[in-house]
Design a protein around this motif. Structure first.
Motif, mmCIF file in Angstrom:
data_model
loop_
_atom_site.group_PDB
_atom_site.id
_atom_site.type_symbol
_atom_site.label_atom_id
_atom_site.label_comp_id
_atom_site.label_asym_id
_atom_site.label_seq_id
_atom_site.Cartn_x
_atom_site.Cartn_y
_atom_site.Cartn_z
ATOM 1 N N LYS A 53 31.258 -38.747 -16.880
ATOM 2 C CA LYS A 53 30.987 -40.134 -16.464
ATOM 3 C C LYS A 53 29.621 -40.613 -16.946
ATOM 4 N N LEU A 54 28.736 -39.671 -17.271
ATOM 5 C CA LEU A 54 27.372 -40.046 -17.634
ATOM 6 C C LEU A 54 27.317 -40.514 -19.080
ATOM 7 N N LYS A 55 27.003 -41.820 -19.228
ATOM 8 C CA LYS A 55 27.005 -42.388 -20.579
ATOM 9 C C LYS A 55 25.764 -43.251 -20.779
ATOM 10 N N CYS A 56 25.360 -43.398 -22.027
ATOM 11 C CA CYS A 56 24.233 -44.276 -22.352
ATOM 12 C C CYS A 56 24.617 -45.721 -22.021
ATOM 13 N N THR A 57 23.696 -46.437 -21.369
ATOM 14 C CA THR A 57 24.002 -47.824 -20.982
ATOM 15 C C THR A 57 23.998 -48.740 -22.200
ATOM 16 N N ASN A 58 23.482 -48.225 -23.334
ATOM 17 C CA ASN A 58 23.431 -49.068 -24.527
ATOM 18 C C ASN A 58 24.600 -48.787 -25.461
ATOM 19 N N CYS A 59 24.743 -47.492 -25.886
ATOM 20 C CA CYS A 59 25.754 -47.217 -26.917
ATOM 21 C C CYS A 59 26.984 -46.490 -26.363
ATOM 22 N N GLY A 60 26.919 -46.082 -25.096
ATOM 23 C CA GLY A 60 28.076 -45.398 -24.509
ATOM 24 C C GLY A 60 28.127 -43.920 -24.878
ATOM 25 N N GLY A 61 27.131 -43.436 -25.653
ATOM 26 C CA GLY A 61 27.097 -42.019 -26.055
ATOM 27 C C GLY A 61 26.885 -41.102 -24.856
ATOM 28 N N VAL A 62 27.273 -39.833 -25.029
ATOM 29 C CA VAL A 62 27.176 -38.904 -23.891
ATOM 30 C C VAL A 62 26.057 -37.865 -24.075
ATOM 31 N N ASP A 63 25.354 -37.932 -25.216
ATOM 32 C CA ASP A 63 24.301 -36.942 -25.480
ATOM 33 C C ASP A 63 22.967 -37.434 -24.895
ATOM 34 N N LEU A 64 22.783 -37.182 -23.610
ATOM 35 C CA LEU A 64 21.582 -37.667 -22.917
ATOM 36 C C LEU A 64 20.687 -36.497 -22.521
ATOM 37 N N THR A 65 19.375 -36.724 -22.565
ATOM 38 C CA THR A 65 18.425 -35.666 -22.182
ATOM 39 C C THR A 65 18.441 -35.490 -20.668
ATOM 40 N N PRO A 66 17.926 -34.339 -20.177
ATOM 41 C CA PRO A 66 17.708 -34.250 -18.727
ATOM 42 C C PRO A 66 16.605 -35.237 -18.325
ATOM 43 N N ALA A 67 16.497 -35.523 -17.047
ATOM 44 C CA ALA A 67 15.465 -36.459 -16.578
ATOM 45 C C ALA A 67 14.106 -35.775 -16.577
ATOM 46 N N ARG A 68 13.078 -36.549 -16.912
ATOM 47 C CA ARG A 68 11.704 -36.050 -16.803
ATOM 48 C C ARG A 68 10.841 -37.170 -16.240
ATOM 49 N N ARG A 69 9.722 -36.760 -15.642
ATOM 50 C CA ARG A 69 8.830 -37.751 -15.057
ATOM 51 C C ARG A 69 8.071 -38.492 -16.148
ATOM 52 N N PHE A 70 8.018 -39.807 -16.039
ATOM 53 C CA PHE A 70 7.292 -40.611 -17.026
ATOM 54 C C PHE A 70 6.269 -41.479 -16.287
ATOM 55 N N SER A 71 4.988 -41.305 -16.624
ATOM 56 C CA SER A 71 3.929 -42.046 -15.921
ATOM 57 C C SER A 71 3.974 -43.526 -16.276
ATOM 58 N N LEU A 72 3.831 -44.365 -15.270
ATOM 59 C CA LEU A 72 3.860 -45.812 -15.503
ATOM 60 C C LEU A 72 2.466 -46.377 -15.778
ATOM 61 N N MET A 73 1.453 -45.512 -15.719
ATOM 62 C CA MET A 73 0.080 -45.989 -15.902
ATOM 63 C C MET A 73 -0.179 -46.362 -17.364
ATOM 64 N N VAL A 74 -0.796 -47.520 -17.561
ATOM 65 C CA VAL A 74 -1.143 -47.976 -18.912
ATOM 66 C C VAL A 74 -2.625 -47.676 -19.125
ATOM 67 N N LYS A 75 -2.933 -47.059 -20.277
ATOM 68 C CA LYS A 75 -4.301 -46.572 -20.491
ATOM 69 C C LYS A 75 -5.051 -47.400 -21.533
ATOM 70 N N SER A 76 -6.370 -47.399 -21.403
ATOM 71 C CA SER A 76 -7.215 -48.009 -22.437
ATOM 72 C C SER A 76 -8.464 -47.159 -22.611
ATOM 73 N N ASN A 77 -9.254 -47.481 -23.656
ATOM 74 C CA ASN A 77 -10.531 -46.783 -23.828
ATOM 75 C C ASN A 77 -11.678 -47.775 -23.606
ATOM 76 N N LEU A 78 -11.501 -48.681 -22.687
ATOM 77 C CA LEU A 78 -12.508 -49.719 -22.418
ATOM 78 C C LEU A 78 -13.894 -49.093 -22.227
ATOM 79 N N GLY A 79 -14.838 -49.587 -22.991
ATOM 80 C CA GLY A 79 -16.229 -49.152 -22.826
ATOM 81 C C GLY A 79 -16.527 -47.787 -23.415
ATOM 82 N N SER A 80 -15.542 -47.181 -24.058
ATOM 83 C CA SER A 80 -15.763 -45.835 -24.583
ATOM 84 C C SER A 80 -16.356 -45.905 -25.991
ATOM 85 N N PRO A 81 -17.274 -44.978 -26.329
ATOM 86 C CA PRO A 81 -17.833 -44.998 -27.690
ATOM 87 C C PRO A 81 -16.885 -44.387 -28.727
ATOM 88 N N VAL A 82 -15.779 -43.780 -28.250
ATOM 89 C CA VAL A 82 -14.820 -43.221 -29.218
ATOM 90 C C VAL A 82 -13.451 -43.853 -29.007
#
Ligand code: ATP
Length: 469
Positions: free
Chosen positions: A136-165
Motif C-alpha cells: 500500500k505504501l506508494k510515492c505520493t508523486n509517481c506512485g513508485g514503491v521504492d521508498l527509503t525508511p523514515a529518518r529525522r530531518f531538522s527543520l532549522m534553517v541555518k546561516s553564517n550571519l556575522g561569521s568571518p568564514v
C-alpha cells in the motif's frame, strides 16, 4: 492532520485568481520558482495588512494586558539550544528513490488513518513496514514503491550571519528563527523592567519565521518562509486553567467576528503533548480547497519550560516577584500562535463565491468588509468623456484619504465591476451623465447583491463609513 487530503478544483481556482489579480505569486517564478516561497502582490499586501492589523488591534490595542514587540529574526544560537529546537525540531522524512520526491512520513501514515503525531521514528518505520508488506505504501508523486525508511530531518534553517568564514560549522551557525515566540521569551525581562506589568500579561508580535519543511506543496498553507502572529501570556500557574479557557474563547470568537461560519471551525485536541505542556488545542478551519479541516492556530499551555530553560542557559534571572503574596517564581506561559498566510488562505477560501448576476456567471470574493483590500472603486461611466473622468478623479482623490480606494477607467463598466468583484471590493462608485448634468449624485453598487443606489456626492464619505462599519 493528513497532508494527503485531495486538493479540490477550488485550489486551482484560488491559485489562478490570486495570480491573475495580483494577490500571490510563486516566489522566484522567472527562475523556475523556489519551492516553499511565495511573493505577495499589491492586493495580497493590502489583504495581509488588514488581517495583521485586525489581529494586532484585537490582541494589543484593545487590551490593557498585552504589549507589542518586534524582535530580531536572528537570535543568539543558544536560544534554540535552550528551547530544544536544535536537538529535536524535526520531522520524519521519507524519499522516493525513483522520482526523488520528499514526503513527511507522519502525514503519509495519517493518510492511512495511523496517528503518528509526535511518534518515535521506530514506531513510524514499523507502521511504514506494515504498509510496505501489503504493497500500500506508494510515492505520493509517481506512485513508485521504492521508498527509503523514515529518518529525522531538522527543520532549522541555518546561516553564517556575522561569521568571518563562509562555511557553516557548529561554532559559527546562526539560525533563522523557526517561530516568533523565541524573541518574546528573550524580551520578557526587558518588558518587565521597562513597562513594569503585573502578571498576568502578554507580549504579542507578528513576524517572519523559517522552517525547512519537508514538503511545502500546498500553496501558502505550508511554506518555508512564513509569518506568524503569536502572543505569549505570562502568568502565575494558579491562573493557568482560567486564562487558558479565556483565551480559547477569545480566539475562537475572533474568527466568528471576522465572518467565518461556526460550522467551518472546530477544535482539535492534541492527545500527545510535549513533556512540558499541559494542554494543546488547535483551531481548525474547513478549507474547501483541501476538502477538509486543517490547523490555522494553536493554543498551548506551556508550563514554565521556556523561561526556565532560557534562565538556565543564559544565566539571567527570569523569575517574577509577586509584591502582594511575596512569592518568587518563574511565570508559566500560555500561547496563541497563528500563521498569517494560513489565515489569509482561510479568508480567500471562505470568500470565494460563484453566482449568477444579471444572467451572467461571476466570481467574487466575499471578504468581510473590514478585511477587503480595496473598500471602494471609483469609475467614470465612459473613459472618453472628460467631464465624467474629471469628476470621478475628484471623488476618488477625496475618498482615498479615508478609504483604501481605487480609480479605474479601463474597459467597459461591466468588466470593471467583474474585476473589483474578483478583488473583493465591497463598493463601486460610478459617475455618469446624471451626476454631472443633473447633479443627481453617483451610483453605488454593492458587491454582494449587485444592487445600485444613488448617493449624493457630499454624503458619500459618511455613507461608505456607515456601510463599512
Ligand atoms: P503543522 O502541524 O501544520 O506543521 P505546527 O503545529 O507545527 O503546524 P506551530 O509550530 O504550532 O505549527 O505553529 C503555529 C502556527 O504557525 C500554525 O498553526 C500555522 O498557522 C503556522 N505555521 C506553522 N508552520 C507553518 C508553515 N510551514 N507555513 C505556514 N504557516 C505555518
Amino acid at each position: 492532520m493528513a497532508e494527503q487530503k485531495k486538493q479540490t478544483d477550488l485550489m486551482e481556482k484560488l491559485v489562478s485568481l490570486a495570480k491573475r489579480r495580483g494577490f500571490i505569486y510563486q516566489g522566484s517564478e522567472i527562475y523556475g520558482g523556489l519551492p516553499g516561497t511565495y511573493d505577495y502582490g499589491h492586493y495580497g499586501v493590502l489583504l495581509k495588512d488588514n488581517i495583521r492589523n485586525a489581529w494586532l488591534k484585537h490582541m494589543v490595542q484593545l487590551r490593557d494586558d498585552v504589549y507589542g514587540l518586534d524582535s530580531a529574526i536572528f537570535m543568539h544560537p543558544q536560544t534554540w539550544v535552550a528551547s530544544g529546537h536544535v536537538g529535536s525540531f524535526d520531522d520524519p522524512q521519507i524519499d522516493c528513490r525513483t522520482c526523488k520526491n520528499r514526503m513527511r512520513a507522519d502525514h503519509v501514515l495519517e493518510s492511512f488513518n495511523v496517528s503518528a503525531d509526535k511518534a518515535s521514528i521506530e514506531f513510524i518505520n514499523t507502521e511504514l513496514d506494515k504498509l510496505r508488506s501489503t504493497k500500500k505504501l506508494k510515492c505520493t508523486n509517481c506512485g513508485g514503491v521504492d521508498l527509503t525508511p523514515a529518518r529525522r530531518f531538522s527543520l532549522m534553517v541555518k546561516s553564517n550571519l556575522g561569521s568571518p568564514v563562509d562555511t557553516l560549522t557548529e561554532e559559527n551557525v546562526v539560525y533563522l528563527r523557526p517561530e516568533t515566540c523565541g524573541g518574546i521569551y528573550l524580551e520578557y525581562k526587558n518588558t518587565v523592567d521597562s513597562l513594569h506589568p503585573k502578571l498576568p500579561f502578554g507580549i504579542a508580535q507578528v513576524g517572519k519565521a523559517f522552517r525547512n519543511e519537508i514538503a511545502a506543496r500546498q500553496f501558502i498553507f505550508r511554506t518555508r518562509e512564513f509569518e506568524q502572529m503569536e502572543m505569549q501570556y505570562f502568568l502565575d500557574p494558579k491562573d493557568m486553567d482560567k486564562s487558558y479557557e479565556m483565551w480559547k474563547e477569545i480566539r475562537f470568537n475572533w474568527y466568528l467576528a471576522h465572518g467565518i461560519n461556526k460550522e467551518s471551525l472546530r477544535w482539535y485536541k492534541h492527545e500527545k503533548l510535549a513533556h512540558y505542556a499541559s494542554q494543546a488545542f488547535d483551531i481548525e478551519y474547513d478549507y474547501k480547497c483541501f476538502g477538509g479541516f486543517k490547523e490555522v492556530e494553536g493554543i498551548h499551555a506551556r508550563g514554565n519550560w521556556d523561561l526556565s530553560q532560557h534562565s538556565k542557559f543564559s544565566g539571567a534571572d527570569l523569575s517574577y516577584f509577586n509584591e502582594e503574596t511575596k512569592e518568587r517564581f518563574i511565570p508559566h506561559i500560555m500561547e496563541t500562535s497563528a500563521g498569517l498566510g494560513r489565515m489569509l488562505l482561510m479568508f480567500l477560501d471562505h470568500a470565494y463565491t460563484e453566482d449568477e448576476l444579471g444572467g451572467e456567471k461571476r466570481v467574487y470574493l466575499k471578504f468581510p468588509k473590514e478585511l477587503a483590500p480595496v473598500k471602494v472603486a471609483v469609475f467614470p461611466l465612459l473613459k472618453n468623456k472628460p467631464q465624467l473622468v474629471e469628476k470621478a478623479r475628484e471623488i476618488y482623490k477625496n475618498l482615498r484619504n479615508d478609504f483604501s480606494a481605487e480609480f479605474d477607467d479601463n474597459g467597459n463598466i461591466g468588466k470593471r465591476y467583474r474585476r473589483q468583484d474578483e478583488i473583493g471590493t465591497p463598493f463601486c462608485v460610478t459617475v455618469d451623465f446624471d451626476t454631472v448634468e443633473k447633479n443627481a449624485g453617483v451610483t453605488v453598487r454593492d458587491r454582494d447583491s449587485g444592487k445600485q443606489e444613488r448617493v449624493k456626492i457630499e454624503e458619500l464619505p459618511i455613507y461608505l463609513k456607515n456601510k463599512l462599519q
